[in-house]
Scaffold this motif. Structure first.
Motif, PDB file in Angstrom:
ATOM      1  N   ARG A 145      56.627 -30.960  16.890  1.00 26.52           N
ATOM      2  CA  ARG A 145      56.604 -29.764  16.041  1.00 26.52           C
ATOM      3  C   ARG A 145      55.193 -29.446  15.572  1.00 26.52           C
ATOM      4  NH1 ARG A 145      61.873 -31.557  14.439  1.00 26.52           N
ATOM      5  NH2 ARG A 145      60.997 -33.001  12.902  1.00 26.52           N
ATOM      6  N   PHE A 146      54.433 -30.491  15.202  1.00 23.18           N
ATOM      7  CA  PHE A 146      53.035 -30.256  14.818  1.00 23.18           C
ATOM      8  C   PHE A 146      52.248 -29.645  15.971  1.00 23.18           C
ATOM      9  CE2 PHE A 146      53.196 -33.798  11.420  1.00 23.18           C
ATOM     10  CZ  PHE A 146      53.725 -32.883  10.509  1.00 23.18           C
ATOM     11  N   SER A 147      52.488 -30.162  17.187  1.00 25.61           N
ATOM     12  CA  SER A 147      51.785 -29.617  18.360  1.00 25.61           C
ATOM     13  C   SER A 147      52.185 -28.169  18.613  1.00 25.61           C
ATOM     14  CB  SER A 147      52.102 -30.472  19.594  1.00 25.61           C
ATOM     15  OG  SER A 147      51.669 -31.811  19.417  1.00 25.61           O
ATOM     16  N   GLU A 148      53.494 -27.888  18.446  1.00 20.50           N
ATOM     17  CA  GLU A 148      53.941 -26.502  18.636  1.00 20.50           C
ATOM     18  C   GLU A 148      53.313 -25.573  17.605  1.00 20.50           C
ATOM     19  OE1 GLU A 148      58.147 -26.666  18.463  1.00 20.50           O
ATOM     20  OE2 GLU A 148      58.393 -27.236  20.566  1.00 20.50           O
ATOM     21  N   GLU A 149      53.246 -26.042  16.351  1.00 23.84           N
ATOM     22  CA  GLU A 149      52.623 -25.216  15.321  1.00 23.84           C
ATOM     23  C   GLU A 149      51.144 -24.977  15.617  1.00 23.84           C
ATOM     24  OE1 GLU A 149      53.324 -27.139  11.641  1.00 23.84           O
ATOM     25  OE2 GLU A 149      55.491 -26.732  11.611  1.00 23.84           O
ATOM     26  N   ALA A 150      50.472 -26.067  16.090  1.00 22.36           N
ATOM     27  CA  ALA A 150      49.057 -25.914  16.430  1.00 22.36           C
ATOM     28  C   ALA A 150      48.878 -24.934  17.587  1.00 22.36           C
ATOM     29  CB  ALA A 150      48.452 -27.276  16.784  1.00 22.36           C
ATOM     30  N   VAL A 151      49.763 -25.049  18.596  1.00 25.81           N
ATOM     31  CA  VAL A 151      49.687 -24.134  19.729  1.00 25.81           C
ATOM     32  C   VAL A 151      49.982 -22.704  19.285  1.00 25.81           C
ATOM     33  CG1 VAL A 151      50.778 -23.501  21.910  1.00 25.81           C
ATOM     34  CG2 VAL A 151      50.227 -25.889  21.449  1.00 25.81           C
ATOM     35  N   THR A 152      50.975 -22.557  18.396  1.00 23.09           N
ATOM     36  CA  THR A 152      51.310 -21.221  17.898  1.00 23.09           C
ATOM     37  C   THR A 152      50.146 -20.612  17.130  1.00 23.09           C
ATOM     38  OG1 THR A 152      53.644 -21.830  17.757  1.00 23.09           O
ATOM     39  CG2 THR A 152      52.931 -19.904  16.494  1.00 23.09           C
ATOM     40  N   LEU A 153      49.521 -21.439  16.260  1.00 22.88           N
ATOM     41  CA  LEU A 153      48.367 -20.951  15.510  1.00 22.88           C
ATOM     42  C   LEU A 153      47.223 -20.589  16.442  1.00 22.88           C
ATOM     43  CD1 LEU A 153      48.341 -23.415  12.464  1.00 22.88           C
ATOM     44  CD2 LEU A 153      49.017 -21.007  12.470  1.00 22.88           C
ATOM     45  N   ARG A 154      47.016 -21.425  17.465  1.00 25.74           N
ATOM     46  CA  ARG A 154      45.939 -21.137  18.407  1.00 25.74           C
ATOM     47  C   ARG A 154      46.242 -19.874  19.208  1.00 25.74           C
ATOM     48  NH1 ARG A 154      43.583 -26.073  21.696  1.00 25.74           N
ATOM     49  NH2 ARG A 154      43.134 -26.586  19.520  1.00 25.74           N
ATOM     50  N   GLU A 155      47.482 -19.732  19.628  1.00 27.89           N
ATOM     51  CA  GLU A 155      47.851 -18.514  20.352  1.00 27.89           C
ATOM     52  C   GLU A 155      47.679 -17.286  19.470  1.00 27.89           C
ATOM     53  OE1 GLU A 155      51.810 -19.150  21.639  1.00 27.89           O
ATOM     54  OE2 GLU A 155      51.246 -20.295  23.434  1.00 27.89           O
ATOM     55  N   SER A 156      48.063 -17.435  18.189  1.00 24.21           N
ATOM     56  CA  SER A 156      47.886 -16.313  17.263  1.00 24.21           C
ATOM     57  C   SER A 156      46.406 -15.982  17.083  1.00 24.21           C
ATOM     58  CB  SER A 156      48.523 -16.646  15.918  1.00 24.21           C
ATOM     59  OG  SER A 156      48.318 -15.616  14.992  1.00 24.21           O
ATOM     60  N   ALA A 157      45.573 -17.046  16.965  1.00 26.16           N
ATOM     61  CA  ALA A 157      44.135 -16.813  16.814  1.00 26.16           C
ATOM     62  C   ALA A 157      43.557 -16.171  18.069  1.00 26.16           C
ATOM     63  CB  ALA A 157      43.423 -18.133  16.521  1.00 26.16           C
ATOM     64  N   ILE A 158      44.011 -16.628  19.240  1.00 26.70           N
ATOM     65  CA  ILE A 158      43.533 -16.041  20.490  1.00 26.70           C
ATOM     66  C   ILE A 158      43.976 -14.582  20.603  1.00 26.70           C
ATOM     67  CG2 ILE A 158      43.769 -16.129  23.005  1.00 26.70           C
ATOM     68  CD1 ILE A 158      43.899 -19.164  22.773  1.00 26.70           C
ATOM     69  N   ALA A 159      45.237 -14.310  20.197  1.00 26.58           N
ATOM     70  CA  ALA A 159      45.724 -12.933  20.235  1.00 26.58           C
ATOM     71  C   ALA A 159      44.917 -12.041  19.296  1.00 26.58           C
ATOM     72  CB  ALA A 159      47.203 -12.895  19.873  1.00 26.58           C
TER      73      ALA A 159
END
Length: 508
Positions: A145-159
């Motif tokens: 879940r932490f990895s998913e949140e980090a990936v989600t945050l990174r995807e949001s930052a990239i977007a």
């Protein structure tokens, strides 16, 4: 009544086992619909389904051969699934429930005489397995879940970064095109679409179909300067090969390679040219203001004197002709001064729609009559085109060009000047060519053709071509010399004229 189990043991209660198996099958089918419908809420379903599964598995364990049947391992699978889907505390609670149910089943079986005290080892080992599974899987699920949140945050930052980059690229004043290795448009900002008159969404389209001249330029750049990371090529004159489009006169392309292809930057030089033109106009305006007063006053006196002289009843025919010549030349000087003043003010005059072919016939007759030329001295050919221009200024432009043509022609009779109107098939812009049959213009003089006061004639003023070009600019046209022709050819290209609403109005 006892029956054989699938493991070789005996079923303590076959009917109860069958009922439990049917029940868990029906519940699994119900789970499919509740999960897809997302009703009740997710956590409620996880809690409810885990508890029901543990209860049904305990029933199956009891109805079969106890923990020797192997159904206890299914509890570990249930706890593992609950640990992945729910919080660690809930997973531990489910493990505790499973352990209590296992111990309770062992106690009931012991009371009914199906086992002895040693049978309690199975629930003990199962409980250890349930708690271990709950702790280990919960920890792994938490990391996931932490990895998913980090990936989600990174995807949001990239977007967000992509959106910011897109906004910046869209709003920069330079046109930007991203071209992949197959010469297809990957990115095109608003400025590039406006400069090249491209479709609203040209992405994934071939550059060769959108802007053939730019595709050829890019190909030549790659072939001739492949060792350069950045290449800049000036777009001017026939030598650039870019004069085929109405936009090329004011576009300065440059390119830079990147991982997936090339970036093409398109700078519109029209603003710079307009600034330079305004500087020239200001200088000419100061000059015109200084000389207009000095010339017009004596010129007016000369004209009025010639007018009075021509009205005399005792004037001989020869003197009347001389007076008429003085009047015409005075009027011509007045027109030149007026043109200089118009250029200095940047006045576009009174533009109107003109049928070019019909107007050229009228002009050619007037010009031939003024210079005593034969009827076939000026040939008017070409298509019937509609343009927008000021008639007086257009007449001044062609008069200057035709006078130059007469001064340099090598013919004494026949066709001396050709006026040809054509539509450019690529840019769809109408243009007018003034062609004479002189010796041509030396290459050293071509760069200075349109400079003020530059002339190759002893009695020339050097203002004819300069004024003609400035008047063309005032009428949204471009005057240029075609150096690739055998004859001496000056071309006037009529571009689009913007209307007050900001849209584009064509000349044809």
């Amino acid at each position: 009544m006892l029956a054989l189990t699938g493991s070789g043991g005996l079923h303590r209660n076959p009917n109860l086992f069958l009922a439990g198996a049917i029940g868990i099958t029906v519940l699994s089918a119900c789970y499919f619909f509740t999960i897809n419908a997302s009703r009740p809420p997710f956590k409620v379903q996880v809690h409810f389904q885990t508890i029901i599964d543990l209860l049904v598995l305990t029933l199956l364990i009891h109805a079969s051969d106890g923990f020797q049947s192997g159904f206890g391992f299914l509890m570990i699978v249930t706890i593992a699934a609950a640990s992945l889907l729910d919080a660690p505390r809930s997973a531990v609670a489910f493990a505790a429930l499973g352990t209590l149910l296992a111990l309770g089943e062992a106690a009931v079986s012991y009371a009914l005489g199906y086992g002895n005290v040693i049978a309690f080892r199975g629930p003990g080992f199962l409980g250890v397995g349930l708690f271990s599974t709950a702790f280990v899987v919960s920890r792994l699920a938490q990391r996931i879940r932490f990895s998913e949140e980090a990936v989600t945050l990174r995807e949001s930052a990239i977007a967000d970064l992509n959106a910011l980059n897109h906004m910046i690229v869209e709003r920069i004043p330079t046109g930007v095109l991203a071209i992949d290795n197959d010469n297809r448009v990957v990115l095109c900002n608003a400025r590039a679409r406006a400069v090249l008159d491209l479709p609203i969404s040209p992405e994934e389209m071939a550059l060769e179909n959108l802007a053939p001249w730019l595709h050829h330029w890019l190909t030549d750049t790659d072939n001739n300067a492949s060792n350069m990371s950045r290449t800049q090529t000036s777009v001017s004159g026939n030598e650039s090969g870019l004069q085929q489009s109405g936009y090329h006169e004011t576009i300065h392309p440059s390119s830079e390679a990147f991982g997936g292809g090339r970036l093409v930057f398109l700078e519109d030089l029209s603003a710079e040219r307009e600034s330079a033109r305004q500087t020239r106009l200001a200088a000419l305006g100061r000059l015109a203001a200084a000389i207009a007063h000095e010339i017009r006053n004596p010129l007016s006196a000369v004209y009025q004197s010639a007018q009075l002289l021509s009205e005399s009843t005792n004037l001989k025919d020869e003197d009347a002709d001389i007076a008429q010549i003085i009047r015409k030349q005075s009027e011509r000087i007045e027109r030149i001064i007026a043109s200089v003043l118009i250029v200095s003010r940047g006045d576009s005059g009174n533009p109107e729609i003109i049928d070019l072919a019909d107007w050229l016939k009228i002009f050619s007759e007037q010009f031939a009559g003024e210079f005593n030329l034969a009827d076939d001295a000026i040939a008017v050919v070409g298509e019937s085109l509609k343009i927008i221009a000021d008639i007086t200024q257009l007449q001044q432009i062609l008069t200057n060009l035709c006078e130059n043509a007469l001064a340099h022609t090598t013919r004494d009779e026949g066709e001396l000047i050709r006026l040809e109107s054509v539509i450019d098939p690529q840019s769809s812009c109408p243009y007018l060519e003034v062609i004479d049959y002189g010796r041509g213009i030396p290459e050293n003089d071509r760069k200075r053709l349109f400079e003020p006061f530059f002339t190759t004639r002893a009695r020339g003023t050097g203002l004819g071509l300069y004024i003609a070009r400035e008047l063309c600019e005032a009428n949204h046209a471009r005057l240029g010399y075609q150096s690739d022709r055998d004859e001496t050819v000056f071309r006037i290209t009529f571009y689009s004229r913007p209307n007050p609403d900001g849209e584009t109005r064509t000349h044809h």
